[in-house]
Enzyme design. Structure first.
Site, mmCIF file in Angstrom:
data_model
loop_
_atom_site.group_PDB
_atom_site.id
_atom_site.type_symbol
_atom_site.label_atom_id
_atom_site.label_comp_id
_atom_site.label_asym_id
_atom_site.label_seq_id
_atom_site.Cartn_x
_atom_site.Cartn_y
_atom_site.Cartn_z
ATOM 1 C CB VAL A 81 -0.945 -0.009 1.224
ATOM 2 C CG1 VAL A 81 -1.816 1.241 1.242
ATOM 3 C CG2 VAL A 81 -1.808 -1.270 1.209
ATOM 4 N N PRO A 82 1.178 1.795 -1.189
ATOM 5 C CG PRO A 82 0.985 2.580 -3.377
ATOM 6 C CD PRO A 82 0.358 1.629 -2.390
ATOM 7 C CB CYS A 83 2.232 5.267 2.664
ATOM 8 S SG CYS A 83 3.394 4.151 3.433
ATOM 9 C CG HIS A 84 6.736 4.184 -1.464
ATOM 10 N ND1 HIS A 84 6.011 3.023 -1.242
ATOM 11 C CD2 HIS A 84 7.023 4.196 -2.791
ATOM 12 C CE1 HIS A 84 5.892 2.371 -2.395
ATOM 13 N NE2 HIS A 84 6.494 3.052 -3.343
#
Length: 169
Positions: free
Chosen positions: A130-133
């Protein structure tokens, strides 16, 4: 609710995968901010090759090889309704691209909630997948990241490199 965990190797260090009720409930980096206490992860899995850890490990390996740009895993994330809206929106950010906290707030229909979006982003329990980056400050600069700015920079640079390499063909 039965939970198990396994530690998986990655280029950004060991990742602790937590599975609950058949879905991935967490993927935590070592020394990650907001990482729950180890005892909340349930029992250690017999093996990281056990289902469903095998699928998580295989998809992470394909991601870090540059062969996978979107994960397809059953998720079992627990959070507030607002957090879940933010986490769902994170999964819609295209691979190799970034958006601002303000843009993400607009996407979920709460244009004045960029700070709350930032807090929910920081509480994302499933790093990388879950690409919070992919969320950056309004100026485009790297802002806080639970796994550390070095890891955020690595992930963003990696995705941009893979994306630019794949557009050559």
């Amino acid at each position: 609710m039965s939970m198990e965990h396994a530690v998986l190797d990655s280029p950004i260090g060991p990742l602790t995968a937590v599975v609950s009720d058949g879905g991935l409930a967490g993927l935590y980096m070592d020394l990650q901010r907001h990482r729950p206490a180890q005892e909340t992860f349930g029992d250690p899995a017999e093996s990281a090759d056990a289902t469903p850890f095998r699928e998580v490990a295989e998809q992470l390996k394909a991601y870090f090889a540059g062969d996978l740009t979107r994960f397809e895993l059953p998720l079992s994330m627990r959070g507030t309704p607002f957090q879940k809206r933010v986490w769902d929106a994170l999964q819609e950010i295209p691979y190799g691209e970034t958006v601002s906290y303000g843009h993400l707030a607009e996407e979920i229909g709460s244009p004045t909630a960029s700070r709350a979006v930032g807090l929910a982003n920081g509480r994302n329990p499933i790093s990388v997948i879950v690409p919070c980056h992919r969320v950056v400050g309004a100026s485009g600069g790297l802002t806080g990241y639970g796994g550390g700015l070095e890891r955020k920079r690595y992930l963003l640079d990696f995705e941009r490199r893979v994306k630019s390499d794949s557009t050559l063909f």
